[in-house]
Design an enzyme around this catalytic site. Structure first.
Site, PDB file in Angstrom:
ATOM      1  N   ARG A   6      -7.525  -3.400   9.215  1.00 25.76           N
ATOM      2  CA  ARG A   6      -6.615  -4.338   9.904  1.00 25.76           C
ATOM      3  C   ARG A   6      -7.296  -5.006  11.104  1.00 25.76           C
ATOM      4  O   ARG A   6      -6.956  -6.131  11.457  1.00 25.76           O
ATOM      5  CB  ARG A   6      -5.323  -3.631  10.317  1.00 25.76           C
ATOM      6  CG  ARG A   6      -4.577  -3.085   9.089  1.00 25.76           C
ATOM      7  CD  ARG A   6      -3.136  -2.787   9.332  1.00 25.76           C
ATOM      8  NE  ARG A   6      -2.626  -1.855   8.335  1.00 25.76           N
ATOM      9  CZ  ARG A   6      -2.236  -2.182   7.107  1.00 25.76           C
ATOM     10  NH1 ARG A   6      -2.300  -3.430   6.702  1.00 25.76           N
ATOM     11  NH2 ARG A   6      -1.795  -1.260   6.269  1.00 25.76           N
ATOM     12  N   ARG A  47      -8.317  12.074  12.593  1.00 27.59           N
ATOM     13  CA  ARG A  47      -6.870  11.813  12.669  1.00 27.59           C
ATOM     14  C   ARG A  47      -6.068  13.117  12.668  1.00 27.59           C
ATOM     15  O   ARG A  47      -6.369  14.044  11.923  1.00 27.59           O
ATOM     16  CB  ARG A  47      -6.461  10.875  11.524  1.00 27.59           C
ATOM     17  CG  ARG A  47      -7.223   9.551  11.677  1.00 27.59           C
ATOM     18  CD  ARG A  47      -6.820   8.538  10.669  1.00 27.59           C
ATOM     19  NE  ARG A  47      -5.450   8.118  10.840  1.00 27.59           N
ATOM     20  CZ  ARG A  47      -4.838   7.270  10.012  1.00 27.59           C
ATOM     21  NH1 ARG A  47      -5.477   6.776   8.979  1.00 27.59           N
ATOM     22  NH2 ARG A  47      -3.593   6.927  10.238  1.00 27.59           N
ATOM     23  N   LYS A  83      -4.603   5.755  14.602  1.00 26.54           N
ATOM     24  CA  LYS A  83      -4.699   5.044  13.318  1.00 26.54           C
ATOM     25  C   LYS A  83      -6.165   5.055  12.859  1.00 26.54           C
ATOM     26  O   LYS A  83      -6.953   5.842  13.362  1.00 26.54           O
ATOM     27  CB  LYS A  83      -4.151   3.621  13.465  1.00 26.54           C
ATOM     28  CG  LYS A  83      -2.650   3.587  13.754  1.00 26.54           C
ATOM     29  CD  LYS A  83      -1.852   4.142  12.584  1.00 26.54           C
ATOM     30  CE  LYS A  83      -0.358   4.188  12.872  1.00 26.54           C
ATOM     31  NZ  LYS A  83       0.382   4.895  11.832  1.00 26.54           N
ATOM     32  N   ASP A 100       1.750  -1.197  11.964  1.00 26.40           N
ATOM     33  CA  ASP A 100       0.472  -1.628  11.377  1.00 26.40           C
ATOM     34  C   ASP A 100       0.156  -3.087  11.700  1.00 26.40           C
ATOM     35  O   ASP A 100      -0.962  -3.547  11.479  1.00 26.40           O
ATOM     36  CB  ASP A 100       0.503  -1.439   9.856  1.00 26.40           C
ATOM     37  CG  ASP A 100       0.512   0.037   9.473  1.00 26.40           C
ATOM     38  OD1 ASP A 100       0.112   0.877  10.311  1.00 26.40           O
ATOM     39  OD2 ASP A 100       0.930   0.354   8.342  1.00 26.40           O
ATOM     40  N   LYS A 159       0.830  -1.204   0.000  1.00 24.77           N
ATOM     41  CA  LYS A 159       0.000   0.000   0.000  1.00 24.77           C
ATOM     42  C   LYS A 159       0.870   1.262   0.000  1.00 24.77           C
ATOM     43  O   LYS A 159       0.659   2.159  -0.814  1.00 24.77           O
ATOM     44  CB  LYS A 159      -0.919  -0.050   1.228  1.00 24.77           C
ATOM     45  CG  LYS A 159      -1.877   1.104   1.348  1.00 24.77           C
ATOM     46  CD  LYS A 159      -3.073   0.749   2.194  1.00 24.77           C
ATOM     47  CE  LYS A 159      -2.814   0.814   3.682  1.00 24.77           C
ATOM     48  NZ  LYS A 159      -2.606   2.177   4.201  1.00 24.77           N
ATOM     49  N   SER A 160       1.858   1.305   0.895  1.00 20.55           N
ATOM     50  CA  SER A 160       2.703   2.506   0.981  1.00 20.55           C
ATOM     51  C   SER A 160       3.410   2.779  -0.346  1.00 20.55           C
ATOM     52  O   SER A 160       3.509   3.921  -0.799  1.00 20.55           O
ATOM     53  CB  SER A 160       3.795   2.304   2.045  1.00 20.55           C
ATOM     54  OG  SER A 160       3.226   2.237   3.318  1.00 20.55           O
ATOM     55  N   SER A 195       7.323   9.017  12.011  1.00 22.55           N
ATOM     56  CA  SER A 195       6.228   8.839  11.065  1.00 22.55           C
ATOM     57  C   SER A 195       6.728   9.068   9.645  1.00 22.55           C
ATOM     58  O   SER A 195       7.202  10.151   9.306  1.00 22.55           O
ATOM     59  CB  SER A 195       5.102   9.832  11.374  1.00 22.55           C
ATOM     60  OG  SER A 195       4.267   9.968  10.245  1.00 22.55           O
ATOM     61  N   GLN A 233       4.875   9.249   7.140  1.00 23.71           N
ATOM     62  CA  GLN A 233       3.972  10.181   6.452  1.00 23.71           C
ATOM     63  C   GLN A 233       4.432  11.615   6.682  1.00 23.71           C
ATOM     64  O   GLN A 233       4.463  12.424   5.753  1.00 23.71           O
ATOM     65  CB  GLN A 233       2.544   9.968   6.947  1.00 23.71           C
ATOM     66  CG  GLN A 233       2.027   8.587   6.565  1.00 23.71           C
ATOM     67  CD  GLN A 233       0.627   8.307   7.059  1.00 23.71           C
ATOM     68  OE1 GLN A 233       0.048   9.105   7.801  1.00 23.71           O
ATOM     69  NE2 GLN A 233       0.070   7.185   6.660  1.00 23.71           N
TER      70      GLN A 233
HETATM   71  C1  S3P Z   1       2.606   4.813   6.178  1.00 20.95           C
HETATM   72  C2  S3P Z   1       3.199   5.123   7.378  1.00 20.95           C
HETATM   73  C3  S3P Z   1       2.669   4.687   8.685  1.00 20.95           C
HETATM   74  C4  S3P Z   1       1.692   3.535   8.539  1.00 20.95           C
HETATM   75  C5  S3P Z   1       0.702   3.775   7.431  1.00 20.95           C
HETATM   76  C6  S3P Z   1       1.422   3.943   6.110  1.00 20.95           C
HETATM   77  C7  S3P Z   1       3.207   5.337   4.936  1.00 20.95           C
HETATM   78  O1  S3P Z   1       1.991   5.757   9.290  1.00 20.95           O
HETATM   79  O2  S3P Z   1       1.021   3.314   9.763  1.00 20.95           O
HETATM   80  O3  S3P Z   1      -0.191   2.676   7.323  1.00 20.95           O
HETATM   81  O4  S3P Z   1       2.869   4.829   3.844  1.00 20.95           O
HETATM   82  O5  S3P Z   1       4.041   6.230   5.020  1.00 20.95           O
HETATM   83  P1  S3P Z   1       2.770   6.878  10.127  1.00 20.95           P
HETATM   84  O6  S3P Z   1       3.647   7.599   9.193  1.00 20.95           O
HETATM   85  O7  S3P Z   1       1.714   7.780  10.680  1.00 20.95           O
HETATM   86  O8  S3P Z   1       3.503   6.148  11.198  1.00 20.95           O
END
Ligand code: S3P
Length: 431
Positions: A391, A123, A344, A317, A23-24, A168, A170
């Protein structure tokens, strides 16, 4: 997918499956292809609802994206090619779409508005809003930019050195992407623990120079992305459900093909090993930018362990399914330093504890994690819910493989977010 599912015990799980794309990495491939010059072809793209939200948002910014089963083609015209969206950018349930896209639109000379579903609206976004404001973007939103809807006016940015209070990917990615829109200056993000590094790896594949050391990553502004082709590895976070299932369902043996084993994501493998699981990892020759392996798991005697510190971002996750794993391990499993679970798709400390308790698990929530005591015989004859969290839904479906009586799972369709063929794979393996 039906929203309510009745799930029953299986005798064993046996066979081979190909785990769907990460997914990422799928999100990033569409986003980076959209701001690159030229044609990017993405194979093994995850056709989950979250990644399709990313596709739809970038189409609204004028990017030509064709989605077919075999390949997703993105025709980018560079950052400058992005157009002011006439419509709201709807991210659905996807935190990754929201936060990474904020970093991209912050550096584009137009206005955009981001909205998502009920869960996204809860969030926290100031972790991204604040550093992007420091770089010069104008961002407003509910509760002073903490929550969606968000309104962003982007443009030329200035660089920062940012000490992120949370590990994080993200947050890190949003700042690095915005950093590309500064004039020749270095933008650096320093984290308390290392988070997943897919952005750093993929930016390099798109021709951008990224500097990295143990806890920091940086880019110099003004660099442009050149289109490339991406093969997306199988998602280890999706594989985790069948890795755990293979370890806890009696007489099982499962082979998972083409799983991404980026070292910033393999905490689940460390946990399985430490708990005593019988697991074999057959690594492919290093792929272009992300390592891949076939993984075999079989039913194992497990013991409880402590999971904390640096390991947490590598398995954040996977904690819901690790909690189920721990119910089948002898002794106590302690999960701590994981307060990020509260922000989350659901508050995963609350949802894991409440739903596993309904199945007879001995589990208690703490301020930054949970404590699980095993080994427990789980009971069925209960109605549980994903609470809209993919999840949590998959964890409960794996739990049902063990219970003598069936379980009713509410809100099962949430699983489409990251693993649309999850139940197909489960029934293929069920004997
Ligand atoms: C992700 C980072 C994680 C993860 C999310 C996907 C990403 O979140 O929990 O499912 O693709 O960069 P955080 O960056 O908030 O830890």
């Amino acid at each position: 997918m039906l929203n309510k599912k009745v799930l029953s015990k299986v005798n064993k799980l046996e066979g081979t499956i190909e785990i769907p794309g990460d997914k990422s990495i799928s999100h990033r491939a569409v986003m980076f292809g959209s701001i690159a010059k030229g044609k990017t072809e993405i194979r093994n793209f995850l056709m989950g609802a979250d990644c399709l939200s990313t596709v739809s948002c970038f189409k609204k910014m004028g990017v030509e994206i064709e989605v077919s089963k075999e390949v997703v083609t993105v025709k980018g015209n560079g950052y400058e090619g992005l157009k002011e969206p006439k419509d709201i950018l709807d991210v659905g349930n996807s935190g990754t779409t929201t936060r990474l896209m904020m970093g991209i639109v912050a550096g584009a000379p137009f206005h955009s508005c981001i909205i998502g579903d009920e869960s996204i609206a809860k969030r926290p976004m100031s972790r991204v809003t604040n550093p992007l404001r420091m770089m010069g973007a104008t961002i407003d939103g509910r509760d002073n930019g903490e929550y969606t809807p968000l309104s962003i006016r982007g443009g030329q940015l200035t660089s920062i050195e940012y000490h992120s209070p949370v590990a994080s990917a993200q947050v890190k990615s949003a700042i690095l992407l915005a950093g590309l829109r500064t004039a020749n200056e270095e933008t650096r993000v320093i984290e308390p623990h290392k988070s997943r590094d897919h952005t750093e790896r993929m930016l390099r594949a798109f021709g951008v120079e990224v500097n990295e050391d143990e806890l920091s990553a940086s880019v110099v502004g003004g660099q442009s992305l050149k289109a490339t082709n991406i093969f997306v590895p199988g998602d280890i976070s999706s594989a985790a459900f069948f890795l755990v299932a293979g370890a806890i369902v009696p007489n099982s043996r499962i082979i998972l093909k083409n799983v991404g084993i980026n070292p910033t994501r393999t905490g689940i493998l460390d946990v399985l090993n430490k708990m005593g699981a019988s697991i074999e990892i057959d690594q492919h020759e290093e792929s272009e930018f992300e390592p891949l392996a076939d993984i075999t798991i079989q039913t194992s005697e497990l013991k409880g362990i402590t999971i904390e510190g640096d390991l947490i971002p590598k398995l954040i996750d996977e904690i819901p399914i690790i909690a189920l794993l721990a119910t089948q391990a002898e002794g106590e499993t302690i999960i701590k330093d994981a307060s990020e679970l509260k922000v989350k798709e659901t508050n995963r400390i609350d949802t894991v504890v409440s739903e596993l308790s309904k199945l007879g698990a001995t589990i208690k929530g703490t301020d930054d994690g949970m404590v699980i005591t095993g080994k427990t015989k789980l009971t069925g004859n209960a109605s549980v819910s994903s609470f809209g969290d993919h999840r949590i839904g998959m964890m409960l479906a794996i739990a049902a493989c063990l219970t003598d009586e069936s379980i009713e799972l509410q809100d099962a369709s949430a699983i489409d977010v990251s693993y649309p063929n999850f139940f197909e794979h489960l029934s293929l393996l069920s004997k």
